[in-house]
Design an enzyme around this catalytic site. Structure first.
Site, PDB file in Angstrom:
ATOM      1  CG  ASP A 187      -4.277  81.988  36.089  1.00 39.50           C
ATOM      2  OD1 ASP A 187      -6.075  81.721  36.145  1.00 39.50           O
ATOM      3  OD2 ASP A 187      -4.406  83.027  36.967  1.00 39.50           O
ATOM      4  CG  LEU A 188      -8.546  85.418  32.004  1.00 38.73           C
ATOM      5  CD1 LEU A 188      -8.173  86.399  31.690  1.00 38.73           C
ATOM      6  CD2 LEU A 188     -10.528  85.181  32.877  1.00 38.73           C
ATOM      7  CG  ASP A 189      -8.966  85.974  37.032  1.00 39.76           C
ATOM      8  OD1 ASP A 189      -9.408  87.176  36.188  1.00 39.76           O
ATOM      9  OD2 ASP A 189     -10.177  85.182  37.285  1.00 39.76           O
ATOM     10  CB  THR A 215      -9.833  90.243  37.297  1.00 39.06           C
ATOM     11  OG1 THR A 215      -9.323  88.734  37.531  1.00 39.06           O
ATOM     12  CG2 THR A 215     -10.100  90.055  36.191  1.00 39.06           C
ATOM     13  CE  LYS A 254      -3.011  88.949  43.650  1.00 33.96           C
ATOM     14  NZ  LYS A 254      -2.306  89.675  43.568  1.00 33.96           N
ATOM     15  CB  SER A 283      -9.591  80.925  34.122  1.00 31.66           C
ATOM     16  OG  SER A 283     -10.152  81.299  34.937  1.00 31.66           O
ATOM     17  CB  ALA A 284      -9.965  79.129  38.716  1.00 31.01           C
ATOM     18  CE  LYS A 340      -5.767  77.254  37.427  1.00 28.48           C
ATOM     19  NZ  LYS A 340      -6.007  78.410  37.034  1.00 28.48           N
ATOM     20  CD  GLU A 366      -1.888  79.218  37.346  1.00 29.20           C
ATOM     21  OE1 GLU A 366      -2.284  80.391  38.235  1.00 29.20           O
ATOM     22  OE2 GLU A 366      -2.942  79.014  37.464  1.00 29.20           O
ATOM     23  CG  ASP A 367      -2.027  85.356  39.104  1.00 28.93           C
ATOM     24  OD1 ASP A 367      -2.608  83.821  38.398  1.00 28.93           O
ATOM     25  OD2 ASP A 367      -2.668  85.776  39.825  1.00 28.93           O
TER      26      ASP A 367
HETATM   27  C1  BG6 Z   1      -9.478  82.724  39.252  1.00 31.16           C
HETATM   28  C2  BG6 Z   1      -9.595  84.229  40.404  1.00 31.16           C
HETATM   29  O1  BG6 Z   1      -9.162  82.771  38.585  1.00 31.16           O
HETATM   30  O2  BG6 Z   1     -10.721  82.847  40.035  1.00 31.16           O
HETATM   31  C3  BG6 Z   1     -10.047  84.264  41.684  1.00 31.16           C
HETATM   32  O3  BG6 Z   1      -8.389  84.469  40.482  1.00 31.16           O
HETATM   33  C4  BG6 Z   1     -11.280  83.747  41.609  1.00 31.16           C
HETATM   34  O4  BG6 Z   1      -9.322  85.307  42.632  1.00 31.16           O
HETATM   35  C5  BG6 Z   1     -11.514  82.802  40.506  1.00 31.16           C
HETATM   36  O5  BG6 Z   1     -12.014  83.618  42.864  1.00 31.16           O
HETATM   37  C6  BG6 Z   1     -13.265  82.549  40.661  1.00 31.16           C
HETATM   38  O6  BG6 Z   1     -13.830  83.346  40.210  1.00 31.16           O
HETATM   39  P1  BG6 Z   1     -15.031  83.787  39.547  1.00 31.16           P
HETATM   40  O7  BG6 Z   1     -15.225  84.389  38.379  1.00 31.16           O
HETATM   41  O8  BG6 Z   1     -15.874  82.193  38.739  1.00 31.16           O
HETATM   42  O9  BG6 Z   1     -15.514  84.400  40.491  1.00 31.16           O
HETATM   43 MG    MG Z   2      -4.584  83.664  38.673  1.00 32.72          MG
HETATM   44 MG    MG Z   3      -7.159  82.116  37.158  1.00 31.19          MG
END
Ligand code: BG6
Ligand code: MG
Ligand code: MG
Length: 213
Positions: free
Chosen positions: A8-10, A16, A44, A113-114, A144, A168-169
């Site tokens: 996962d990224l964030d 972030t 998150k 990542s989302a 997810k 994953e966090d």
């Molecule tokens: C996820 C974050 O990775 O991405 C969420 O944990 C965030 O907090 C989601 O809302 C979507 O991110 P973005 O950058 O597409 O607005």
């Molecule tokens: Mg995350």
């Molecule tokens: Mg994510």
């Protein structure tokens, strides 16, 4: 055997959440209510539009779809101002060392990542070269805890889900890994991530030898 690791990224590679928080808070304040760091925990791992829905429910505000899209866009423009100033110093401790170890042992690396901003963030962090495959919010239609983002990563890597470990966090992310029949290491607190195979606070000192499930 473990053939691939999916990150996962964030919250896993970089923090972030603080930038998402500032940007969402300013939307909340503009609408006339407060948005706390505790509230931010609920965003998150959640997609941008779902994040906005949660934010609006906290403020007890109802808006039409067009206004919601405008607000989400405004939030993202503000968020981009922060992430475009990020540097490789913001990569969380131990991440690069662990990825280097994975690469040296022939374990494939994917991003799952989302976020629709994932490529911008990886570029800012100068990390794109570490990933064999990137799957992000621009490639999937099911958020997810649906496993789509991770299954797509495994498929592109040509690796069976059972040979993948997800890092994953977020609770929804851990559930997505389980739903995809993958192994999962939680990054953070066992209180939140208890469904993972095991949980570590971060990557400092983390080694591939710990992935013996
Ligand atoms: C996820 C974050 O990775 O991405 C969420 O944990 C965030 O907090 C989601 O809302 C979507 O991110 P973005 O950058 O597409 O607005
Ligand atoms: Mg995350
Ligand atoms: Mg994510």
């Amino acid at each position: 055997t473990i053939s691939a690791c999916i990150f996962d990224l964030d919250g896993v590679v970089v923090d972030t959440a603080k930038y998402h928080y500032i940007a969402w808070k300013s939307i909340a304040n503009e609408l006339g209510f407060d948005f706390t760091e505790e509230d931010n925990e609920r965003l998150k791992g959640v997609s941008r539009m779902t994040s906005l829905d949660i934010l609006l429910s906290i403020g007890g505000v109802e808006l039409d779809q067009e206004t919601k899209l405008e607000l989400a866009d405004k939030k993202n423009k503000n968020y981009l101002e922060y992430i475009l100033r990020m540097t490789p110093d913001e990569i969380l401790p131990g991440v690069k060392e662990f990825m280097t170890e994975l690469r040296s042992k022939g374990v494939k690396i994917a991003l799952g990542s989302a976020s629709k901003n994932a490529m911008i963030i990886l570029n800012q962090l100068e990390l794109t070269g570490y990933f064999d495959v990137v799957v992000d919010g621009t490639h999937v239609s099911n958020a997810k805890p649906d496993p789509e983002v991770f299954l797509k990563g495994a498929e592109l890597l040509k690796v069976a889900p059972s040979e993948c470990v997800v890092f994953e966090d977020a609770e929804a992310g851990v559930e997505a890994a389980i739903n995809g029949k993958m192994k999962c290491v939680g990054i953070g607190s066992p209180d939140v991530l208890g469904k993972a195979n095991f949980v570590v606070p971060g990557f400092v000192g983390f080694s591939i030898s710990q992935l013996n499930f």
